[in-house]
Design a protein around this motif. Structure first.
Motif, PDB file in Angstrom:
ATOM      1  N   LEU A  10      -1.293  71.090 -64.165  1.00 64.28           N
ATOM      2  CA  LEU A  10      -1.939  72.394 -63.986  1.00 64.28           C
ATOM      3  C   LEU A  10      -2.085  72.710 -62.496  1.00 64.28           C
ATOM      4  CD1 LEU A  10      -4.750  72.684 -66.679  1.00 64.28           C
ATOM      5  CD2 LEU A  10      -2.859  74.256 -66.244  1.00 64.28           C
ATOM      6  N   ILE A  11      -2.519  71.699 -61.745  1.00 63.71           N
ATOM      7  CA  ILE A  11      -2.687  71.917 -60.294  1.00 63.71           C
ATOM      8  C   ILE A  11      -1.318  72.204 -59.657  1.00 63.71           C
ATOM      9  CG2 ILE A  11      -3.457  70.893 -58.115  1.00 63.71           C
ATOM     10  CD1 ILE A  11      -5.351  69.142 -59.787  1.00 63.71           C
ATOM     11  N   ALA A  12      -0.317  71.367 -60.018  1.00 64.27           N
ATOM     12  CA  ALA A  12       1.018  71.546 -59.439  1.00 64.27           C
ATOM     13  C   ALA A  12       1.587  72.916 -59.833  1.00 64.27           C
ATOM     14  CB  ALA A  12       1.940  70.426 -59.884  1.00 64.27           C
ATOM     15  N   GLY A  13       1.304  73.345 -61.081  1.00 66.53           N
ATOM     16  CA  GLY A  13       1.787  74.652 -61.567  1.00 66.53           C
ATOM     17  C   GLY A  13       1.164  75.781 -60.756  1.00 66.53           C
ATOM     18  N   THR A  14      -0.156  75.680 -60.509  1.00 67.83           N
ATOM     19  CA  THR A  14      -0.844  76.720 -59.736  1.00 67.83           C
ATOM     20  C   THR A  14      -0.271  76.785 -58.320  1.00 67.83           C
ATOM     21  OG1 THR A  14      -2.794  76.084 -60.975  1.00 67.83           O
ATOM     22  CG2 THR A  14      -3.151  77.556 -59.109  1.00 67.83           C
ATOM     23  N   LEU A  15      -0.056  75.609 -57.727  1.00 69.39           N
ATOM     24  CA  LEU A  15       0.510  75.582 -56.372  1.00 69.39           C
ATOM     25  C   LEU A  15       1.928  76.161 -56.367  1.00 69.39           C
ATOM     26  CD1 LEU A  15      -0.803  72.087 -55.197  1.00 69.39           C
ATOM     27  CD2 LEU A  15      -1.527  74.323 -54.372  1.00 69.39           C
ATOM     28  N   SER A  16       2.654  75.944 -57.478  1.00 72.30           N
ATOM     29  CA  SER A  16       4.019  76.493 -57.566  1.00 72.30           C
ATOM     30  C   SER A  16       3.980  78.015 -57.593  1.00 72.30           C
ATOM     31  CB  SER A  16       4.721  75.993 -58.830  1.00 72.30           C
ATOM     32  OG  SER A  16       4.969  74.645 -58.713  1.00 72.30           O
ATOM     33  N   ILE A  17       2.987  78.577 -58.294  1.00 70.87           N
ATOM     34  CA  ILE A  17       2.866  80.046 -58.336  1.00 70.87           C
ATOM     35  C   ILE A  17       2.673  80.568 -56.913  1.00 70.87           C
ATOM     36  CG2 ILE A  17       1.393  81.953 -59.132  1.00 70.87           C
ATOM     37  CD1 ILE A  17       0.841  80.305 -61.651  1.00 70.87           C
ATOM     38  N   LEU A  18       1.747  79.907 -56.197  1.00 71.94           N
ATOM     39  CA  LEU A  18       1.483  80.330 -54.807  1.00 71.94           C
ATOM     40  C   LEU A  18       2.739  80.214 -53.958  1.00 71.94           C
ATOM     41  CD1 LEU A  18      -1.925  78.878 -53.579  1.00 71.94           C
ATOM     42  CD2 LEU A  18      -1.032  81.191 -53.304  1.00 71.94           C
ATOM     43  N   SER A  19       3.425  79.067 -54.079  1.00 71.78           N
ATOM     44  CA  SER A  19       4.608  78.811 -53.267  1.00 71.78           C
ATOM     45  C   SER A  19       5.679  79.865 -53.526  1.00 71.78           C
ATOM     46  CB  SER A  19       5.136  77.414 -53.581  1.00 71.78           C
ATOM     47  OG  SER A  19       6.365  77.215 -52.974  1.00 71.78           O
ATOM     48  N   ASN A  20       5.884  80.188 -54.807  1.00 73.18           N
ATOM     49  CA  ASN A  20       6.930  81.149 -55.142  1.00 73.18           C
ATOM     50  C   ASN A  20       6.554  82.561 -54.703  1.00 73.18           C
ATOM     51  OD1 ASN A  20       9.393  80.116 -56.719  1.00 73.18           O
ATOM     52  ND2 ASN A  20       7.684  78.889 -57.461  1.00 73.18           N
ATOM     53  N   LEU A  21       5.244  82.877 -54.751  1.00 76.33           N
ATOM     54  CA  LEU A  21       4.822  84.197 -54.258  1.00 76.33           C
ATOM     55  C   LEU A  21       5.086  84.303 -52.758  1.00 76.33           C
ATOM     56  CD1 LEU A  21       1.461  84.905 -56.132  1.00 76.33           C
ATOM     57  CD2 LEU A  21       3.583  86.215 -56.258  1.00 76.33           C
ATOM     58  N   LEU A  22       4.756  83.206 -52.049  1.00 71.67           N
ATOM     59  CA  LEU A  22       4.952  83.205 -50.602  1.00 71.67           C
ATOM     60  C   LEU A  22       6.428  83.233 -50.238  1.00 71.67           C
ATOM     61  CD1 LEU A  22       2.146  80.642 -49.801  1.00 71.67           C
ATOM     62  CD2 LEU A  22       2.216  83.024 -49.032  1.00 71.67           C
ATOM     63  N   LEU A  23       7.248  82.745 -51.168  1.00 71.54           N
ATOM     64  CA  LEU A  23       8.695  82.724 -50.938  1.00 71.54           C
ATOM     65  C   LEU A  23       9.268  84.150 -50.853  1.00 71.54           C
ATOM     66  CD1 LEU A  23      10.595  80.263 -50.740  1.00 71.54           C
ATOM     67  CD2 LEU A  23      11.268  80.718 -53.081  1.00 71.54           C
ATOM     68  N   LEU A  24       8.479  85.123 -51.383  1.00 66.18           N
ATOM     69  CA  LEU A  24       8.942  86.524 -51.335  1.00 66.18           C
ATOM     70  C   LEU A  24       8.786  87.121 -49.928  1.00 66.18           C
ATOM     71  CD1 LEU A  24       7.429  87.848 -54.692  1.00 66.18           C
ATOM     72  CD2 LEU A  24       9.846  87.496 -54.191  1.00 66.18           C
ATOM     73  N   ALA A  25       7.934  86.448 -49.116  1.00 69.14           N
ATOM     74  CA  ALA A  25       7.619  87.027 -47.794  1.00 69.14           C
ATOM     75  C   ALA A  25       8.855  87.251 -46.909  1.00 69.14           C
ATOM     76  CB  ALA A  25       6.596  86.154 -47.082  1.00 69.14           C
ATOM     77  N   PRO A  26       9.736  86.240 -46.762  1.00 67.38           N
ATOM     78  CA  PRO A  26      10.919  86.483 -45.902  1.00 67.38           C
ATOM     79  C   PRO A  26      11.776  87.652 -46.392  1.00 67.38           C
ATOM     80  CG  PRO A  26      10.691  84.152 -46.375  1.00 67.38           C
ATOM     81  CD  PRO A  26       9.709  84.862 -47.234  1.00 67.38           C
TER      82      PRO A  26
END
Ligand SMILES: Nc1ncnc2c1ncn2[C@@H]1O[C@H](COP(=O)(O)OP(=O)(O)OP(=O)(O)O)[C@@H](O)[C@H]1O
Length: 588
Positions: A10-26
């Motif tokens: 669950l923790i890793a999944g939540t962090l993955s959501i954040l990571s993928n959202l941030l991946l949209l920044a570039p």
């Protein structure tokens, strides 16, 4: 399994959501630079965008590191739990001499650990983001979204096809691998005989032939995986070219901006990357699926948690009409099988000594294993103080039992550790260890060893002689004052002096009120017998007190011979004529 890893996932999944959202920044940055900064030539906007993307990238770095830490922590914790369970199950299965191998092996835990600590798990977390990326592409233009969706579908189809083609090959080579590991273990155990009789070359050739077959299966899987990986890579690159061309056409015809063209091409690459990575590591995923299935079964096996721990037994033994059989090796099917024990029925009062005898393969060791709770009878019941032995929690029962198996292998460690049943840490008061050694008459023998009680015995006890191993096992068995002592040919490797001290030790044990069941071919222990049980072909041939003709003198069983007078009994004990039905009520 899921319960074991849920919180970390669950923790890793939540962090993955954040990571993928941030991946949209570039991508957003690129879009803004092309569509806003270049037309307006605004340096402020550019600096602001750079600050925005720098913060996003730094945050993503922190999130990714945290996610990797959570997963590596999960790999370690899960590994610890599973390694313990696997070892326990392997010990139980081996102790039960089962034809069925243990459910899981240490390599299964290794596979899971490797997956959780590697990049495959990240690809699994990231792959659902494909849908989000497709929606974002769709926000630019429906045609670009259509191309992206179709290409994603093709890649998923390649993955599923690859899975279908390689699944059975992966299953079969994982199975072969486990069988080979077991065989290799067997070779190493027999290293002495193999080397002495010059069998090394034969063994290596036989092993090599089987290994080659296994390697061929593995190679087939690797080749297919490489083919699907290269196909998907080529396909993805082709799709990006088409995507760029379509984007360019949309820009030329005024339906999209140059920024949108670049952004969607980059987004598509990011969306498809995890799927491509999964296809590339399909072999590991196949192995993981197999390992997962077995580990899941292992975790579902019933444990001792719900068993009630009973008070220390007095040692009264009731073997009630016990029958035991095994499936026929060749067919290994339940139902049809071979009966090893049939209708065994006798009782032993607490503190009594029973000597079990009979010809080779008559079922003596099998009976002892049933009494030790290592085997479960298919019919009848073996009871200790009225409670069925299989109902006891395994560890609690073990504390009340002393057991000397026929093939003695000591544990790696010191003599003291072996006598103290590998208790960790060793009891501070070592008097119990010395007392156990004295009782077995081996205290002096131990003191003569290079480091006394601290002497390392080597793997399986290889640094000691067979007789020394047997005597240390005899000291270990009554350690902790068990209620029941089970000895399988305890004098097989002993010389006359060793046998005399064994008889002496058993006399002391008997006077301490411990119930003893000893299997033996030799008559020396008869002097101690309250009851004798003679087995033949898995059935009772005689049960009762030592018959008058088994008279014992100076620890040796003798019989009155009308012609020659008193003669020591040699070999298998004489038994009463077969009155099995009268004695046991057994039906054959
Ligand atoms: N796990 C097993 N699977 C199949 N057969 C087995 C298994 N264990 C024992 N047997 C068979 O059961 C029979 C009885 O074996 P057991 O070891 O109980 O005999 P035993 O009386 O102790 O013999 P010995 O005096 O030679 O040690 C043997 O024929 C043996 O082949």
């Amino acid at each position: 399994m899921y319960r074991l890893i849920r919180s970390h996932l669950l923790i890793a999944g939540t962090l993955s959501i954040l990571s993928n959202l941030l991946l949209l920044a570039p991508t957003i940055y690129l879009l803004q630079v092309y569509d806003r900064v270049l037309p307006s030539r605004s340096m402020e906007t550019l600096l602001m965008l750079m600050a925005f993307v720098a913060i996003a990238l730094a945050t993503q770095f922190v999130v990714d590191v945290a996610r990797s830490r959570v997963l590596s922590d999960l790999a370690r914790q899960t590994g610890d739990v599973l390694d313990r369970l696997i070892l326990k199950e392997q010990i139980v299965v081996n102790a039960g001499h089962s034809l069925t191998p243990p459910v899981a092996s240490p390599s299964d835990a290794g596979t899971l650990r490797g997956f959780l600590g590697g990049s495959g798990v990240l690809a699994l977390f990231d792959s659902p983001w494909l849908i989000v990326y497709l929606i974002v592409i769709g926000m630019f233009h429906w045609l670009l979204a259509l191309i992206a969706t179709l290409s994603a579908l093709v890649l998923v189809a390649i993955a599923l096809y690859g899975d279908w083609r390689t699944k059975s090959a992966i299953e079969s080579y994982v199975c072969q691998q486990r069988a080979e590991d077991a065989r290799l273990h067997g070779y190493l155990r027999n290293a002495e005989a193999i080397t002495a009789m010059g069998m090394t070359e034969n063994v290596v050739n036989a092993w090599d032939a089987r290994k080659r077959e296994q390697m061929l299966t593995q190679q087939r899987v690797l080749d297919s995986t490489a083919l699907y990986r290269d196909t998907s890579k080529g396909f993805r690159q082709g799709v990006q070219v088409i995507m760029m061309a379509t984007g360019a056409w949309l820009v030329i015809s005024g339906h999209a901006s140059a920024g949108a063209m670049l952004a969607t091409t980059i987004l598509l690459g990011k969306a498809l990357a995890p799927i491509e990575q999964l296809i590339g590591s399909w072999k590991q995923l196949g192995e993981l699926r197999e390992a997962w299935r077995r580990l899941d079964t292992l975790l579902c096996l019933p444990g001792d948690e719900n068993k009630v721990e009973l008070p220390r037994p007095t040692g009264k033994l009731d073997i009630q009409n016990v029958s035991y059989g095994v499936p026929i090796r060749e067919s290994a099917t339940q139902g049809s099988g071979r009966v090893l024990l049939r209708g065994i029925d006798f009782s032993l009062d607490a503190g009594q000594t029973l000597i079990v005898t009979g010809p080779s393969a008559s079922g003596k060791s099998t009976l002892l294993r049933i009494v030790a709770g290592l085997l479960r009878p298919q019919a009848g019941a073996a009871r200790l103080d009225g409670a069925e032995i299989s109902h006891w929690p395994r560890n609690a029962l073990g504390r009340h039992i002393g057991y000397v198996p026929q093939d003695i292998e000591l544990m790696s460690g010191t003599i003291a550790e072996n006598i103290a049943r590998c208790e960790q840490p060793l009891p501070l008061d070592s008097s119990a260890i010395v007392e156990a050694a004295r009782r077995a008459g081996i205290h002096e023998m131990i003191l003569e060893q290079p480091r006394g009680y601290e002497t390392e015995v080597g793997a399986g006890g290889q640094f000691l002689s067979g007789g020394q191993r047997q005597r240390i096992a005899l000291a270990r068995a009554p350690f902790g004052n068990p209620a029941l002592l089970l000895l399988d040919e305890p004098n097989a490797s002993l010389d006359g002096q060793g046998e005399a001290s064994l008889v002496h030790a058993l006399q002391k044990i008997k006077s301490a009120g411990i119930t003893v069941v000893a299997v033996t071919h030799r008559p020396a222990l008869l002097a101690l017998a309250d009851q004798v049980l003679a087995l033949r072909n898995g059935q009772i041939e005689y049960f009762g007190p030592p018959a008058p003709e088994f008279a014992c003198e100076s620890g040796t069983a003798v019989r009155e011979d009308p012609q020659t007078g008193k003669q020591p009994i040699r070999g298998v004990l004489p038994v009463q004529p077969p009155t099995i039905e009268q004695l046991t009520g057994a039906t054959s």
